[in-house]
Design a protein around this motif. Structure first.
Motif, PDB file in Angstrom:
ATOM      1  N   ILE A 273      43.685  46.075  45.378  1.00 33.04           N
ATOM      2  CA  ILE A 273      43.654  46.462  43.972  1.00 33.04           C
ATOM      3  C   ILE A 273      42.871  47.761  43.833  1.00 33.04           C
ATOM      4  CG2 ILE A 273      42.994  45.759  41.651  1.00 33.04           C
ATOM      5  CD1 ILE A 273      45.128  43.993  42.933  1.00 33.04           C
ATOM      6  N   ALA A 274      43.448  48.755  43.175  1.00 29.50           N
ATOM      7  CA  ALA A 274      42.789  50.058  43.062  1.00 29.50           C
ATOM      8  C   ALA A 274      43.434  50.878  41.954  1.00 29.50           C
ATOM      9  CB  ALA A 274      42.893  50.817  44.386  1.00 29.50           C
ATOM     10  N   PRO A 275      42.778  51.960  41.522  1.00 27.97           N
ATOM     11  CA  PRO A 275      43.458  52.928  40.650  1.00 27.97           C
ATOM     12  C   PRO A 275      44.650  53.507  41.415  1.00 27.97           C
ATOM     13  CG  PRO A 275      41.089  53.314  40.685  1.00 27.97           C
ATOM     14  CD  PRO A 275      41.381  52.358  41.790  1.00 27.97           C
ATOM     15  N   ARG A 276      45.763  53.729  40.758  1.00 26.96           N
ATOM     16  CA  ARG A 276      46.984  54.172  41.454  1.00 26.96           C
ATOM     17  C   ARG A 276      47.651  55.335  40.721  1.00 26.96           C
ATOM     18  NH1 ARG A 276      46.968  51.654  46.452  1.00 26.96           N
ATOM     19  NH2 ARG A 276      46.485  49.445  46.226  1.00 26.96           N
ATOM     20  N   THR A 277      48.321  56.180  41.518  1.00 24.72           N
ATOM     21  CA  THR A 277      49.236  57.188  40.985  1.00 24.72           C
ATOM     22  C   THR A 277      50.505  57.130  41.826  1.00 24.72           C
ATOM     23  OG1 THR A 277      47.380  58.629  40.397  1.00 24.72           O
ATOM     24  CG2 THR A 277      49.568  59.609  40.392  1.00 24.72           C
ATOM     25  N   SER A 327      39.810  57.496  42.996  1.00 26.74           N
ATOM     26  CA  SER A 327      39.051  58.348  42.082  1.00 26.74           C
ATOM     27  C   SER A 327      39.785  59.639  41.737  1.00 26.74           C
ATOM     28  CB  SER A 327      37.681  58.677  42.680  1.00 26.74           C
ATOM     29  OG  SER A 327      37.810  59.235  43.967  1.00 26.74           O
ATOM     30  N   SER A 328      40.932  59.906  42.406  1.00 23.47           N
ATOM     31  CA  SER A 328      41.720  61.111  42.103  1.00 23.47           C
ATOM     32  C   SER A 328      42.686  60.895  40.938  1.00 23.47           C
ATOM     33  CB  SER A 328      42.521  61.544  43.338  1.00 23.47           C
ATOM     34  OG  SER A 328      41.678  61.868  44.421  1.00 23.47           O
ATOM     35  N   THR A 329      42.984  59.636  40.625  1.00 31.40           N
ATOM     36  CA  THR A 329      43.999  59.326  39.611  1.00 31.40           C
ATOM     37  C   THR A 329      43.647  59.909  38.246  1.00 31.40           C
ATOM     38  OG1 THR A 329      44.781  57.313  40.689  1.00 31.40           O
ATOM     39  CG2 THR A 329      45.041  57.431  38.303  1.00 31.40           C
ATOM     40  N   VAL A 330      44.537  60.767  37.733  1.00 32.21           N
ATOM     41  CA  VAL A 330      44.285  61.382  36.427  1.00 32.21           C
ATOM     42  C   VAL A 330      45.596  61.855  35.800  1.00 32.21           C
ATOM     43  CG1 VAL A 330      43.874  63.702  37.383  1.00 32.21           C
ATOM     44  CG2 VAL A 330      42.867  63.081  35.183  1.00 32.21           C
ATOM     45  N   LEU A 331      45.666  61.742  34.493  1.00 29.75           N
ATOM     46  CA  LEU A 331      46.776  62.271  33.699  1.00 29.75           C
ATOM     47  C   LEU A 331      46.193  63.162  32.617  1.00 29.75           C
ATOM     48  CD1 LEU A 331      49.625  62.454  32.450  1.00 29.75           C
ATOM     49  CD2 LEU A 331      49.185  60.235  31.333  1.00 29.75           C
ATOM     50  N   ALA A 332      46.593  64.427  32.625  1.00 32.01           N
ATOM     51  CA  ALA A 332      46.113  65.381  31.616  1.00 32.01           C
ATOM     52  C   ALA A 332      47.303  65.952  30.859  1.00 32.01           C
ATOM     53  CB  ALA A 332      45.326  66.508  32.275  1.00 32.01           C
ATOM     54  N   THR A 333      47.109  66.232  29.577  1.00 29.25           N
ATOM     55  CA  THR A 333      48.156  66.827  28.756  1.00 29.25           C
ATOM     56  C   THR A 333      47.714  68.203  28.268  1.00 29.25           C
ATOM     57  OG1 THR A 333      47.304  65.590  26.853  1.00 29.25           O
ATOM     58  CG2 THR A 333      49.161  64.636  28.040  1.00 29.25           C
ATOM     59  N   LYS A 334      48.481  68.759  27.353  1.00 24.54           N
ATOM     60  CA  LYS A 334      48.277  70.134  26.895  1.00 24.54           C
ATOM     61  C   LYS A 334      46.816  70.441  26.583  1.00 24.54           C
ATOM     62  CE  LYS A 334      50.479  73.512  23.843  1.00 24.54           C
ATOM     63  NZ  LYS A 334      51.470  73.712  22.764  1.00 24.54           N
ATOM     64  N   ASP A 335      46.387  71.638  26.996  1.00 20.96           N
ATOM     65  CA  ASP A 335      45.011  72.119  26.829  1.00 20.96           C
ATOM     66  C   ASP A 335      44.003  71.338  27.674  1.00 20.96           C
ATOM     67  OD1 ASP A 335      45.861  74.070  24.984  1.00 20.96           O
ATOM     68  OD2 ASP A 335      45.725  72.635  23.334  1.00 20.96           O
ATOM     69  N   GLY A 336      44.505  70.545  28.626  1.00 19.63           N
ATOM     70  CA  GLY A 336      43.610  69.848  29.548  1.00 19.63           C
ATOM     71  C   GLY A 336      43.026  68.555  29.027  1.00 19.63           C
ATOM     72  N   GLU A 337      43.622  67.995  27.995  1.00 19.42           N
ATOM     73  CA  GLU A 337      43.104  66.727  27.468  1.00 19.42           C
ATOM     74  C   GLU A 337      43.412  65.597  28.446  1.00 19.42           C
ATOM     75  OE1 GLU A 337      43.719  63.655  23.704  1.00 19.42           O
ATOM     76  OE2 GLU A 337      44.671  65.639  23.681  1.00 19.42           O
ATOM     77  N   ILE A 338      42.392  64.840  28.838  1.00 17.59           N
ATOM     78  CA  ILE A 338      42.571  63.736  29.782  1.00 17.59           C
ATOM     79  C   ILE A 338      42.978  62.481  29.013  1.00 17.59           C
ATOM     80  CG2 ILE A 338      41.458  62.280  31.515  1.00 17.59           C
ATOM     81  CD1 ILE A 338      39.602  64.619  32.132  1.00 17.59           C
ATOM     82  N   VAL A 339      44.091  61.898  29.415  1.00 19.47           N
ATOM     83  CA  VAL A 339      44.648  60.741  28.710  1.00 19.47           C
ATOM     84  C   VAL A 339      44.055  59.434  29.222  1.00 19.47           C
ATOM     85  CG1 VAL A 339      46.768  59.465  28.194  1.00 19.47           C
ATOM     86  CG2 VAL A 339      46.801  61.974  28.272  1.00 19.47           C
ATOM     87  N   ASN A 340      43.946  59.291  30.532  1.00 20.98           N
ATOM     88  CA  ASN A 340      43.466  58.028  31.106  1.00 20.98           C
ATOM     89  C   ASN A 340      41.947  58.044  31.272  1.00 20.98           C
ATOM     90  OD1 ASN A 340      43.576  59.949  33.282  1.00 20.98           O
ATOM     91  ND2 ASN A 340      43.398  58.238  34.700  1.00 20.98           N
TER      92      ASN A 340
END
Length: 383
Positions: A273-277, A327-340
């Motif tokens: 079990i871990a953060p996933r992309t 720890s690398s898992t990340v989703l960013a949208t316009k202007d660099g806003e982090i969603v997760n």
């Protein structure tokens, strides 16, 4: 007559002495009660520890939990800790077995095709479809997001702006004007404090080999896209990738869906079990990114590869592959806003690659910051 120096004590001094002794006795009783409480707590903890040991090591369900815990650690920056749960020999055996399984999962020939709409004959409904869609997903113990990119030809592989250090995905998105961004391939991470500048395997952006960490005859596990926007995932040599017309790609593994079939048989084979992309593709060409948060009790613990595979299948993926997670898992949208909610204790990590989505990808300049550098010239731990 008594001498003046032998005068009797006053009543007030006698009362004072009695009061002092009384306070001392109270303090002593409180201290004794506290020590007894601590002693009982230690006894209870030791008893619980013995019960937990017996359950973990002497029962089938406990053994299953031990291996789940070990598999979870294997996917983190602290893989070596798993030896304290299952032993070094079992850890080496388990890692080798997973590697063999992942290699086998990368060899089946992928034959999926995509049906991209013809821009000239595009329907009104297709024209109104947004470039990206973000949907929340959840399951037992996990929460996360699915990012759908309806036009796969709008995706480019982003790399850091400067030599010597990786870049946060949110920074890449804001700097390049991307619509969205998701972390990409793995990287060398000595002592789990790497600078994010030395990728693992290969990096291909805009059809050009930006970084080569393998020999020309060797094969590596690829996740990426060709010039038509068709997803490529599996084990390939550089020559094979060139013939496939690879456009954007990183090295990571394993493939979890091939030709519409899930490759992970059950939760037991889900590698903890871990953060996933992960990245996948539907038959209509839409690219799916699954981003699962983890290591945050009360919010999201994480998901197994089996969980991610099932999310992909539920969303119509005919091919899918794992990307760098944890720890690398990340989703960013316009202007660099982090969603997760990235799990890294240091905040969003510095990474070598990210899949970026653009309204006009042809107008974006992504220079090769590894040009002229050999892998052996890069110090992955230098700050």
């Amino acid at each position: 007559m008594q001498p003046e120096s032998a005068s009797l004590p006053s009543r007030s001094s006698v009362r004072k002495g009695k009061g002092t002794n009384k306070r001392k006795r109270k303090k002593s009783r409180r201290k004794g009660g506290f020590l007894r409480f601590v002693g009982r707590m230690i006894t209870v903890m030791m008893l619980l520890g013995v019960i937990a040991f017996i359950w973990l090591f002497l029962t089938p369900s406990g053994n299953n939990m031990r291996f789940l815990m070990a598999d979870t650690l294997i996917t983190t920056q602290h893989r070596h800790w798993a030896k304290y749960i299952i032993g070094q020999a079992e850890l080496d055996k388990r890692v080798a077995a997973y590697q063999q399984q992942f290699d086998e999962m990368g060899t089946e020939k992928d034959t999926h095709t995509i049906n991209l709409p013809d821009p000239v004959e595009e329907t009104e409904e297709q024209a109104e479809k947004p470039l990206i869609e973000i949907e929340e997903v959840s399951g037992t113990g996990y929460r996360g997001y699915v990012l759908t990119v309806n036009d796969p030809t709008k995706i480019r592989l982003g790399v850091p702006a400067k030599r010597g250090k990786g870049e946060k995905v949110s920074s890449m998105v804001a700097r390049t004007g991307a619509v969205a961004g998701v972390n990409g391939g793995g990287f060398a991470d000595p002592n789990w404090k790497g600078n994010g500048f030395k990728p693992i395997g290969v990096v291909i952006s805009q059809g050009k080999l930006y970084y080569n960490g393998i020999s020309n005859k060797a094969s590596t596990q690829i996740v990426g896209l060709d010039k038509q926007g068709r997803m490529i995932a599996g084990k390939y040599t550089l020559d094979e990738l060139d013939k496939l017309g690879i456009q954007e790609a990183v090295t990571f593994q394993p493939r979890i869906i091939v030709n519409g079939k899930g490759q992970i048989r059950s939760q037991k084979d889900g590698w903890g079990i871990a953060p996933r992309t992960a990245m996948g593709q539907r038959e209509d060409g839409a690219i799916l990114f699954v981003i699962i948060d983890g290591r945050q009790p009360g919010y999201s613990i994480g998901a197994s590869l089996y969980d991610v595979q099932q999310i992909m299948l539920d969303h119509g993926a005919v091919i899918a592959a794992n990307l760098d997670g944890g720890s690398s898992t990340v989703l960013a949208t316009k202007d660099g806003e982090i969603v997760n909610k990235p799990s890294s204790e240091y905040g969003e990590r510095y990474l070598p690659t990210a899949f970026l989505v653009f309204d006009d990808p042809d107008a974006v300049d992504i220079p090769n910051i590894w040009e002229g550098l050999r892998p052996q010239d890069i110090d992955a731990g230098k700050k």
